[in-house]
Design an enzyme around this catalytic site. Sequence first.
Site, PDB file in Angstrom:
ATOM      1  N   GLY A   1       0.832  -1.206   0.000  1.00 25.40           N
ATOM      2  CA  GLY A   1       0.000   0.000   0.000  1.00 25.40           C
ATOM      3  C   GLY A   1       0.859   1.244   0.000  1.00 25.40           C
ATOM      4  O   GLY A   1       1.919   1.272   0.611  1.00 25.40           O
TER       5      GLY A   1
ATOM      6  N   ARG B   1      -0.423  -6.530  -4.824  1.00 25.63           N
ATOM      7  CA  ARG B   1      -0.417  -7.914  -5.305  1.00 25.63           C
ATOM      8  C   ARG B   1       0.933  -8.251  -5.924  1.00 25.63           C
ATOM      9  O   ARG B   1       1.903  -7.577  -5.721  1.00 25.63           O
ATOM     10  CB  ARG B   1      -1.554  -8.085  -6.301  1.00 25.63           C
ATOM     11  CG  ARG B   1      -2.906  -7.866  -5.613  1.00 25.63           C
ATOM     12  CD  ARG B   1      -4.023  -7.779  -6.603  1.00 25.63           C
ATOM     13  NE  ARG B   1      -3.820  -6.664  -7.522  1.00 25.63           N
ATOM     14  CZ  ARG B   1      -4.744  -6.251  -8.387  1.00 25.63           C
ATOM     15  NH1 ARG B   1      -5.908  -6.870  -8.440  1.00 25.63           N
ATOM     16  NH2 ARG B   1      -4.503  -5.241  -9.177  1.00 25.63           N
TER      17      ARG B   1
ATOM     18  N   ASP C   1       5.635  -5.420   5.765  1.00 32.84           N
ATOM     19  CA  ASP C   1       5.923  -6.807   6.105  1.00 32.84           C
ATOM     20  C   ASP C   1       5.935  -7.711   4.867  1.00 32.84           C
ATOM     21  O   ASP C   1       6.871  -8.484   4.652  1.00 32.84           O
ATOM     22  CB  ASP C   1       4.873  -7.305   7.108  1.00 32.84           C
ATOM     23  CG  ASP C   1       5.270  -8.630   7.731  1.00 32.84           C
ATOM     24  OD1 ASP C   1       6.357  -8.679   8.344  1.00 32.84           O
ATOM     25  OD2 ASP C   1       4.520  -9.603   7.589  1.00 32.84           O
TER      26      ASP C   1
ATOM     27  N   THR D   1       5.155   1.389   6.476  1.00 35.01           N
ATOM     28  CA  THR D   1       3.757   1.018   6.713  1.00 35.01           C
ATOM     29  C   THR D   1       3.121   2.111   7.548  1.00 35.01           C
ATOM     30  O   THR D   1       3.708   2.555   8.536  1.00 35.01           O
ATOM     31  CB  THR D   1       3.561  -0.326   7.447  1.00 35.01           C
ATOM     32  OG1 THR D   1       2.493  -0.192   8.382  1.00 35.01           O
ATOM     33  CG2 THR D   1       4.778  -0.747   8.214  1.00 35.01           C
TER      34      THR D   1
ATOM     35  N   ASP E   1       0.794   1.667   9.361  1.00 32.42           N
ATOM     36  CA  ASP E   1       0.301   1.033  10.590  1.00 32.42           C
ATOM     37  C   ASP E   1       1.348   0.984  11.701  1.00 32.42           C
ATOM     38  O   ASP E   1       1.026   0.695  12.841  1.00 32.42           O
ATOM     39  CB  ASP E   1      -0.166  -0.399  10.290  1.00 32.42           C
ATOM     40  CG  ASP E   1      -1.426  -0.415   9.461  1.00 32.42           C
ATOM     41  OD1 ASP E   1      -2.199   0.553   9.524  1.00 32.42           O
ATOM     42  OD2 ASP E   1      -1.632  -1.400   8.737  1.00 32.42           O
TER      43      ASP E   1
ATOM     44  N   ASP F   1       3.405  -1.240  12.294  1.00 33.62           N
ATOM     45  CA  ASP F   1       3.382  -2.564  12.925  1.00 33.62           C
ATOM     46  C   ASP F   1       4.615  -3.410  12.599  1.00 33.62           C
ATOM     47  O   ASP F   1       4.610  -4.613  12.823  1.00 33.62           O
ATOM     48  CB  ASP F   1       2.092  -3.307  12.560  1.00 33.62           C
ATOM     49  CG  ASP F   1       1.920  -3.480  11.065  1.00 33.62           C
ATOM     50  OD1 ASP F   1       2.820  -3.088  10.303  1.00 33.62           O
ATOM     51  OD2 ASP F   1       0.875  -4.015  10.656  1.00 33.62           O
TER      52      ASP F   1
ATOM     53  N   ARG G   1      -5.497  -3.038  11.011  1.00 34.00           N
ATOM     54  CA  ARG G   1      -6.182  -4.317  10.975  1.00 34.00           C
ATOM     55  C   ARG G   1      -5.702  -5.214  12.110  1.00 34.00           C
ATOM     56  O   ARG G   1      -6.463  -5.891  12.759  1.00 34.00           O
ATOM     57  CB  ARG G   1      -5.897  -4.980   9.626  1.00 34.00           C
ATOM     58  CG  ARG G   1      -6.971  -5.913   9.189  1.00 34.00           C
ATOM     59  CD  ARG G   1      -6.903  -6.190   7.716  1.00 34.00           C
ATOM     60  NE  ARG G   1      -7.596  -5.154   6.967  1.00 34.00           N
ATOM     61  CZ  ARG G   1      -8.160  -5.362   5.779  1.00 34.00           C
ATOM     62  NH1 ARG G   1      -8.101  -6.553   5.218  1.00 34.00           N
ATOM     63  NH2 ARG G   1      -8.773  -4.390   5.173  1.00 34.00           N
TER      64      ARG G   1
END
Lengths: 363, 363, 363, 363
Positions: free
Chosen positions: A14, A77, A118, A140, A142, A144, A186
């Site tokens: 992303g 993808r 990741d 990221t 996030d 994370d 998420r």
Amino acid sequence: MKPVKRIAVLTGGGDCPGLNAVIRAVVKTSIRRYNVEVVGILNGFHGLVNDVMIPLNEEAVAGIVHRGGTILGTTNRDNPFRYAVEQNGQLTFEDRSEQCIENLRKHAIDALVVIGGDGSLNIAHQFHEKGIPVVGVPKTIDNDLSATDYTFGFDSAVTTATEAIDKLHTTAESHHRIMILEVMGRYAGWIALYSGVAGGADVILVPEIPYEIEKVCNHIRARNERGRKFSIVVVAEGAKEKGGQMVVQQRVEQSHDPIRLGGIGQDVARKLEMCTQMETRVTVLGHVQRGGSPTSFDRILSTRYGSSAVDAVMAGYYGHMVALRTPRIEPVPLTEAIGTLNNVDPEGQMVQAAKSVGISFGD
Amino acid sequence: MKPVKRIAVLTGGGDCPGLNAVIRAVVKTSIRRYNVEVVGILNGFHGLVNDVMIPLNEEAVAGIVHRGGTILGTTNRDNPFRYAVEQNGQLTFEDRSEQCIENLRKHAIDALVVIGGDGSLNIAHQFHEKGIPVVGVPKTIDNDLSATDYTFGFDSAVTTATEAIDKLHTTAESHHRIMILEVMGRYAGWIALYSGVAGGADVILVPEIPYEIEKVCNHIRARNERGRKFSIVVVAEGAKEKGGQMVVQQRVEQSHDPIRLGGIGQDVARKLEMCTQMETRVTVLGHVQRGGSPTSFDRILSTRYGSSAVDAVMAGYYGHMVALRTPRIEPVPLTEAIGTLNNVDPEGQMVQAAKSVGISFGD
Amino acid sequence: MKPVKRIAVLTGGGDCPGLNAVIRAVVKTSIRRYNVEVVGILNGFHGLVNDVMIPLNEEAVAGIVHRGGTILGTTNRDNPFRYAVEQNGQLTFEDRSEQCIENLRKHAIDALVVIGGDGSLNIAHQFHEKGIPVVGVPKTIDNDLSATDYTFGFDSAVTTATEAIDKLHTTAESHHRIMILEVMGRYAGWIALYSGVAGGADVILVPEIPYEIEKVCNHIRARNERGRKFSIVVVAEGAKEKGGQMVVQQRVEQSHDPIRLGGIGQDVARKLEMCTQMETRVTVLGHVQRGGSPTSFDRILSTRYGSSAVDAVMAGYYGHMVALRTPRIEPVPLTEAIGTLNNVDPEGQMVQAAKSVGISFGD
Amino acid sequence: MKPVKRIAVLTGGGDCPGLNAVIRAVVKTSIRRYNVEVVGILNGFHGLVNDVMIPLNEEAVAGIVHRGGTILGTTNRDNPFRYAVEQNGQLTFEDRSEQCIENLRKHAIDALVVIGGDGSLNIAHQFHEKGIPVVGVPKTIDNDLSATDYTFGFDSAVTTATEAIDKLHTTAESHHRIMILEVMGRYAGWIALYSGVAGGADVILVPEIPYEIEKVCNHIRARNERGRKFSIVVVAEGAKEKGGQMVVQQRVEQSHDPIRLGGIGQDVARKLEMCTQMETRVTVLGHVQRGGSPTSFDRILSTRYGSSAVDAVMAGYYGHMVALRTPRIEPVPLTEAIGTLNNVDPEGQMVQAAKSVGISFGD
């Protein structure tokens, strides 16, 4: 080890604010500091499989430090080790990694810089194991990823979410309402936690701390009794009720429907409206969190990451990722970064500080 | 006409940026220019019915020109002429307007300034017909009020939506996606139209121009063929398909479920994803559009409205609303403002300019 | 009149937010609506004299609606009718207008769109008188052009100045200081007036209303006595003391020293510090006011102007400028726009509203 | 050690974004976590000497997390150990520390939280040595405090400066100019360094790296030759020429004239304009850098600092300051923080990264 003459760079996964700043720093550092050429691979690993590359000189990266997105394009993808191929209307997965390696050789690329989260860093690690000189850059929104204090893009996402909370505050206050903001996250609740603290939220729900709706209700009711007739609730998309299931997981299982919005936000809203009898409204920020000009914090981090990634390449730190170990950027093995998620610690200082200022996590 | 010694002010309907700037200007102008006292009525007409008022001096309004929300509180409900009363678990509606008039008399209030949208100004008009000296100030983020060039709050809402489009642009570009932004605008598409033009959207769907999804698809496909592999679609919540029904209307009929989000946004997303085969994502801005610090445009407009409203009171323009007739603020009869909506003109200059720069309305 | 097949566009004078949005709209409207080609002239009239032009297609203007600056470049100098030429170390001025006309002919350009302020539109008018089909677009951050409600760029400059005032407010309040903000506005005080009202300033000094420093002092002292221990003063660079001379004028006469900053701001600061005995600080915004992404208001206005300018060309409104007559854009003769400045009216509604909310103009 | 029942908090020195967030966290943590009362001391140490204190409950700090400034007021002066007293028109300095201690006793204050920079923390340390239980919170927009990764307020100041650079970029590009931005940083160049890297500046001049104007000129000329016809120069107010003197120091010696602006900025501008023959413009940000809503980063850091400061009090870490040792907040002795400045390291990673992306420091 043969001398590095040409580096390739790609952005995977992303998009997030700061990608262009990293690319720019990779290009400028390569050319200016090391006299090394740079090639950009378009659309992440898709371009590596299909050999879509462009030369990157200083002009190509001029004036992009503050721009969101990525001039190279990216995609979620196209894992080269499990590449989706449609044949006779059927989807099969093939290993196209050799093709990638061949493409790198064809272009005389001596090292590959992979900017990603990741998933992308996992692929980078696999290429490293196959002998490709790879250096990773942790990205990221996030936050994370393990092994680094911060990923770039995170501060920008938090800033966007915080601005939304600031705006919701004024309208919540005026109307005596509950305002729910669903943010990204998420598996890790960092965006919800940071923006919730920064925005002065009253409730923060994160995947790491399963909540009881009754406790959230009680918290809001107690506020009302003290005369604070509104509440702001920040919900990570992966938050889950104690004993319950993550709403977002159900969604994923139910045939990957990313359009269906506000699963958890709406769910929490309905329940809170019922138990508090207060008007409740939901905002789902969605991809707005990924976009826009990076914050100065992210631009600096991105620039340092990009520059250090080239330093790492030149120093032979292959199979490594550049990581922020405040105040330094250091190379750490990719294996440290991937596999284990950097999660919010329910007992950590940050959650404790949030609780100290009166924020409920519904636990 | 007896001299005005004391003015009351209230804010009604949904909150929007600039309310505080109006209140501040009403208070300062009353005290400084006319030596008139001001009383604030809390929570809109609810406070008028229930006699909840506070004195407002200069200190009470110091430092609020840039703050979102309203220090007086507001509510969407509580029409004094049709006041909801619960009795034995049953909801009945009563006319409480006499009680309001009594409350005004009790506090020796000589004139009432009502800051609100169509609904609140309607009530203001009814009070005027009952002999109460009322002056209105046009407020709605939707800009759907007639008789004024702009309502305050609209520019701020457009700015918030435009910032969201700017952010979606970078992520749409990086991923070759369709990004859908659902914005406010149940009956009038001004926010969608203005933010869409300002943000460089590719498609704008508004209630006034029923769309054909096939035409939207064709527009996006044509962009792809020209190498523009992403598209931004701005959808007003009240947009409707040609021949179809407004999704939001159905929603309203289906028992007023304001929590259920993204009706139209998701609907458009599903259909576009199907016909274009492109990844599609939805953001629903929600009440973020109502919040935050007003833009400088709205602060100036609000200050002028508030100041002019007091001028109008002192000049005896009762039953009037202050209106922007650029560059002047002028009193216009409330009857001109209420009743007819200010809608986007499908043949107007603005829509034509939007089409000239390549925006599709799906018509 | 022969049919228009090719339009040229240039940006002249100081840059301001929205230029790119105008250029984009000119190009898109020409190509999409009228099937007309567009040529961009680089660096204002310099490029017209020296024949530096580039073709502009849709791709060239993609994604620039939100970008500050101008992709065509601009310059404050190089009037073709009085073109500075250096010869033997001596500066002489020559009329190069025929050369310009020749260049337009050479490129088969049928009409010229000039985006600029008073100076550039004057030149445009002179070209029109020589038979060149010209249409103007009104640009100036100062908003000092007659015949239009607003020039584009003004709202963005006001927004930047207002944000600065917002920031100064917090620090002024915390320290009990006088904060002075010097903003642009050599002959017209619109930026100071608008940003001062929007930012809740206490004093606004503009060229149109000569001030007495003693009255400013008294105003600030009176605030202190009411317990408001800080004051914000916004000063237009062209503000002048009653009976005195404009500081900026002296500056201009003293050999054009644009580097010398804060003439008027510092002057006011020294005098206020002396008479109030309060700590005083100065900020000089400078060119920050010209830069950055245009506000949504300016983007919409710019897009409409650009689109309407092409409409005006196709309808043969030569020698005209597109002007905002809210809510319409209309062609008005260039002669109406140039020559007379649009000044702040000391008796106008806007100044009166500012005074009503307690702002002093030192008069 | 007797149990803590009541804490006092004060803010000292220049104001900066995040002060209110610290105060709020101190109050909420004290009351909610420890059931301890909080007293606010007004206007820094001035209020401690003169016994101006107010009780602080949760309501007093509601809704202030995002507000700039400090609700307690602050001042740069009034060192209790060297308190300026005017007597017969003569200024003498007295030790008023005992009076402060008496005031603390009178209000039954068991511990004092001092939020401030080097100066205020020094005073805090002196009180600690006199037996007062003190805990410090590191505040300075300059980030020049040792012993902590970041002070709060710094990220906000960098963000403000970066936004200014972003805006200057567009106007510099359009006009082929040199744009100079003078930012805060008398002794440490962090704001200039960070904002310069984040904004993509071409030259950064900081106190720690004396510059040669000739090298700056050469850098700009080399850019011109590569076709980059503009340059952005960020100058810390304390920057100095090699072999020369700090312009700001001269200023300080010349009778403390804080109104005289742009000393160094103008100086650099004149010299660059002379040697490059390019138009040059200067902006002096001034106190705008201290104001406004704190960034989310600063709000989080401030909240954590405030909460941890109370934890430190309750755990008896007197004579300590809370410090960010990413990712933890830890108490460190005040003696580690004061005395030595945290300066930019000319050989450090950050400067090296900046040089790698082509930024010149004029060295």
